[in-house]
Design a protein around this motif. Structure first.
Motif, PDB file in Angstrom:
ATOM      1  N   ASP A 210       0.835  -1.194   0.000  1.00 55.83           N
ATOM      2  CA  ASP A 210       0.000   0.000   0.000  1.00 55.83           C
ATOM      3  C   ASP A 210       0.873   1.249   0.000  1.00 55.83           C
ATOM      4  O   ASP A 210       1.902   1.308   0.674  1.00 55.83           O
ATOM      5  CB  ASP A 210      -0.900   0.022   1.231  1.00 55.83           C
ATOM      6  N   TYR A 211       0.431   2.242  -0.752  1.00 53.83           N
ATOM      7  CA  TYR A 211       1.173   3.491  -0.856  1.00 53.83           C
ATOM      8  C   TYR A 211       0.308   4.670  -0.445  1.00 53.83           C
ATOM      9  O   TYR A 211      -0.914   4.595  -0.462  1.00 53.83           O
ATOM     10  CB  TYR A 211       1.645   3.708  -2.300  1.00 53.83           C
ATOM     11  N   MET A 212       0.960   5.769  -0.088  1.00 56.44           N
ATOM     12  CA  MET A 212       0.271   7.024   0.191  1.00 56.44           C
ATOM     13  C   MET A 212       0.913   8.125  -0.639  1.00 56.44           C
ATOM     14  O   MET A 212       2.050   7.995  -1.083  1.00 56.44           O
ATOM     15  CB  MET A 212       0.314   7.370   1.680  1.00 56.44           C
ATOM     16  N   THR A 213       0.175   9.198  -0.850  1.00 51.81           N
ATOM     17  CA  THR A 213       0.671  10.319  -1.636  1.00 51.81           C
ATOM     18  C   THR A 213       1.444  11.282  -0.732  1.00 51.81           C
ATOM     19  O   THR A 213       1.480  11.119   0.492  1.00 51.81           O
ATOM     20  CB  THR A 213      -0.501  11.076  -2.288  1.00 51.81           C
ATOM     21  N   LEU A 214       2.041  12.305  -1.354  1.00 48.00           N
ATOM     22  CA  LEU A 214       2.752  13.324  -0.576  1.00 48.00           C
ATOM     23  C   LEU A 214       1.813  14.013   0.406  1.00 48.00           C
ATOM     24  O   LEU A 214       2.177  14.270   1.552  1.00 48.00           O
ATOM     25  CB  LEU A 214       3.366  14.373  -1.503  1.00 48.00           C
ATOM     26  N   LYS A 215       0.602  14.310  -0.041  1.00 51.14           N
ATOM     27  CA  LYS A 215      -0.359  14.997   0.819  1.00 51.14           C
ATOM     28  C   LYS A 215      -0.725  14.150   2.030  1.00 51.14           C
ATOM     29  O   LYS A 215      -0.784  14.645   3.158  1.00 51.14           O
ATOM     30  CB  LYS A 215      -1.617  15.357   0.024  1.00 51.14           C
ATOM     31  N   GLU A 216      -0.970  12.862   1.809  1.00 56.47           N
ATOM     32  CA  GLU A 216      -1.306  11.972   2.915  1.00 56.47           C
ATOM     33  C   GLU A 216      -0.145  11.849   3.893  1.00 56.47           C
ATOM     34  O   GLU A 216      -0.339  11.847   5.106  1.00 56.47           O
ATOM     35  CB  GLU A 216      -1.697  10.601   2.386  1.00 56.47           C
ATOM     36  N   ALA A 217       1.073  11.744   3.365  1.00 57.56           N
ATOM     37  CA  ALA A 217       2.255  11.640   4.223  1.00 57.56           C
ATOM     38  C   ALA A 217       2.466  12.921   5.008  1.00 57.56           C
ATOM     39  O   ALA A 217       2.846  12.884   6.180  1.00 57.56           O
ATOM     40  CB  ALA A 217       3.482  11.316   3.385  1.00 57.56           C
ATOM     41  N   SER A 218       2.211  14.075   4.383  1.00 55.33           N
ATOM     42  CA  SER A 218       2.400  15.340   5.090  1.00 55.33           C
ATOM     43  C   SER A 218       1.419  15.477   6.252  1.00 55.33           C
ATOM     44  O   SER A 218       1.774  15.986   7.311  1.00 55.33           O
ATOM     45  CB  SER A 218       2.269  16.527   4.135  1.00 55.33           C
ATOM     46  N   GLU A 219       0.200  15.009   6.074  1.00 59.19           N
ATOM     47  CA  GLU A 219      -0.778  15.033   7.159  1.00 59.19           C
ATOM     48  C   GLU A 219      -0.388  14.050   8.263  1.00 59.19           C
ATOM     49  O   GLU A 219      -0.532  14.353   9.446  1.00 59.19           O
ATOM     50  CB  GLU A 219      -2.169  14.701   6.624  1.00 59.19           C
ATOM     51  N   LYS A 220       0.118  12.901   7.890  1.00 64.53           N
ATOM     52  CA  LYS A 220       0.507  11.875   8.854  1.00 64.53           C
ATOM     53  C   LYS A 220       1.715  12.304   9.681  1.00 64.53           C
ATOM     54  O   LYS A 220       1.753  12.113  10.893  1.00 64.53           O
ATOM     55  CB  LYS A 220       0.826  10.570   8.101  1.00 64.53           C
ATOM     56  N   TRP A 221       2.715  12.915   9.019  1.00 64.35           N
ATOM     57  CA  TRP A 221       3.973  13.266   9.686  1.00 64.35           C
ATOM     58  C   TRP A 221       4.018  14.699  10.191  1.00 64.35           C
ATOM     59  O   TRP A 221       4.931  15.077  10.910  1.00 64.35           O
ATOM     60  CB  TRP A 221       5.151  13.018   8.748  1.00 64.35           C
ATOM     61  N   GLY A 222       3.079  15.532   9.783  1.00 66.15           N
ATOM     62  CA  GLY A 222       3.045  16.903  10.256  1.00 66.15           C
ATOM     63  C   GLY A 222       4.098  17.817   9.644  1.00 66.15           C
ATOM     64  O   GLY A 222       4.544  18.759  10.299  1.00 66.15           O
ATOM     65  N   ILE A 223       4.507  17.529   8.411  1.00 69.76           N
ATOM     66  CA  ILE A 223       5.448  18.396   7.697  1.00 69.76           C
ATOM     67  C   ILE A 223       4.875  18.687   6.313  1.00 69.76           C
ATOM     68  O   ILE A 223       3.923  18.046   5.894  1.00 69.76           O
ATOM     69  CB  ILE A 223       6.867  17.781   7.588  1.00 69.76           C
ATOM     70  N   SER A 224       5.477  19.637   5.615  1.00 71.78           N
ATOM     71  CA  SER A 224       4.935  20.036   4.317  1.00 71.78           C
ATOM     72  C   SER A 224       5.173  18.962   3.255  1.00 71.78           C
ATOM     73  O   SER A 224       6.131  18.182   3.334  1.00 71.78           O
ATOM     74  CB  SER A 224       5.563  21.347   3.855  1.00 71.78           C
ATOM     75  N   ALA A 225       4.305  18.961   2.256  1.00 70.41           N
ATOM     76  CA  ALA A 225       4.450  18.032   1.138  1.00 70.41           C
ATOM     77  C   ALA A 225       5.745  18.321   0.379  1.00 70.41           C
ATOM     78  O   ALA A 225       6.378  17.405  -0.148  1.00 70.41           O
ATOM     79  CB  ALA A 225       3.246  18.138   0.215  1.00 70.41           C
ATOM     80  N   ARG A 226       6.149  19.582   0.325  1.00 72.28           N
ATOM     81  CA  ARG A 226       7.382  19.958  -0.366  1.00 72.28           C
ATOM     82  C   ARG A 226       8.603  19.336   0.318  1.00 72.28           C
ATOM     83  O   ARG A 226       9.529  18.873  -0.347  1.00 72.28           O
ATOM     84  CB  ARG A 226       7.499  21.482  -0.407  1.00 72.28           C
ATOM     85  N   MET A 227       8.601  19.311   1.646  1.00 71.04           N
ATOM     86  CA  MET A 227       9.717  18.710   2.384  1.00 71.04           C
ATOM     87  C   MET A 227       9.777  17.202   2.109  1.00 71.04           C
ATOM     88  O   MET A 227      10.859  16.643   1.927  1.00 71.04           O
ATOM     89  CB  MET A 227       9.550  18.978   3.880  1.00 71.04           C
ATOM     90  N   ILE A 228       8.630  16.572   2.044  1.00 74.39           N
ATOM     91  CA  ILE A 228       8.596  15.138   1.741  1.00 74.39           C
ATOM     92  C   ILE A 228       9.093  14.902   0.317  1.00 74.39           C
ATOM     93  O   ILE A 228       9.786  13.931   0.046  1.00 74.39           O
ATOM     94  CB  ILE A 228       7.175  14.577   1.946  1.00 74.39           C
ATOM     95  N   ASN A 229       8.773  15.808  -0.588  1.00 74.95           N
ATOM     96  CA  ASN A 229       9.264  15.718  -1.960  1.00 74.95           C
ATOM     97  C   ASN A 229      10.800  15.745  -1.975  1.00 74.95           C
ATOM     98  O   ASN A 229      11.437  14.970  -2.691  1.00 74.95           O
ATOM     99  CB  ASN A 229       8.693  16.861  -2.791  1.00 74.95           C
ATOM    100  N   TYR A 230      11.393  16.635  -1.186  1.00 82.79           N
ATOM    101  CA  TYR A 230      12.858  16.690  -1.075  1.00 82.79           C
ATOM    102  C   TYR A 230      13.412  15.376  -0.536  1.00 82.79           C
ATOM    103  O   TYR A 230      14.420  14.856  -1.024  1.00 82.79           O
ATOM    104  CB  TYR A 230      13.302  17.834  -0.164  1.00 82.79           C
ATOM    105  N   TYR A 231      12.763  14.829   0.510  1.00 80.17           N
ATOM    106  CA  TYR A 231      13.212  13.558   1.082  1.00 80.17           C
ATOM    107  C   TYR A 231      13.168  12.437   0.045  1.00 80.17           C
ATOM    108  O   TYR A 231      14.093  11.624  -0.049  1.00 80.17           O
ATOM    109  CB  TYR A 231      12.353  13.160   2.286  1.00 80.17           C
ATOM    110  N   CYS A 232      12.108  12.386  -0.738  1.00 80.64           N
ATOM    111  CA  CYS A 232      11.975  11.349  -1.769  1.00 80.64           C
ATOM    112  C   CYS A 232      13.050  11.508  -2.837  1.00 80.64           C
ATOM    113  O   CYS A 232      13.690  10.529  -3.231  1.00 80.64           O
ATOM    114  CB  CYS A 232      10.596  11.415  -2.415  1.00 80.64           C
ATOM    115  N   ALA A 233      13.249  12.720  -3.307  1.00 77.02           N
ATOM    116  CA  ALA A 233      14.237  12.975  -4.359  1.00 77.02           C
ATOM    117  C   ALA A 233      15.652  12.657  -3.879  1.00 77.02           C
ATOM    118  O   ALA A 233      16.503  12.233  -4.666  1.00 77.02           O
ATOM    119  CB  ALA A 233      14.152  14.419  -4.812  1.00 77.02           C
TER     120      ALA A 233
END
Length: 62
Positions: free
Chosen positions: A2-25
């Protein structure tokens, strides 16, 4: 798997979707894959440590 999107992860972890994008890249989220323009993050993935904070710097050097 199962996968989640950047938006779902940002809500779960309490950080911005942009920061998660940096982590993924940067490859800091194991199992994250990019499908076209969308990052898919495993639902079991844990939030990466932020290296900009004091706690993150201490963990980085261990």
């Amino acid at each position: 798997m199962d996968y989640m999107t950047l938006k779902e992860a940002s809500e779960k972890w309490g950080i911005s979707a942009r920061m998660i994008n940096y982590y993924c890249a940067d490859g800091r989220i194991p199992g994250a894959v990019k499908m076209a323009t969308v990052w898919l993050i495993p639902k079991t993935a844990e939030k990466p440590v932020d290296g900009r904070t004091k706690q993150g710097k201490e963990l980085k050097h261990e």
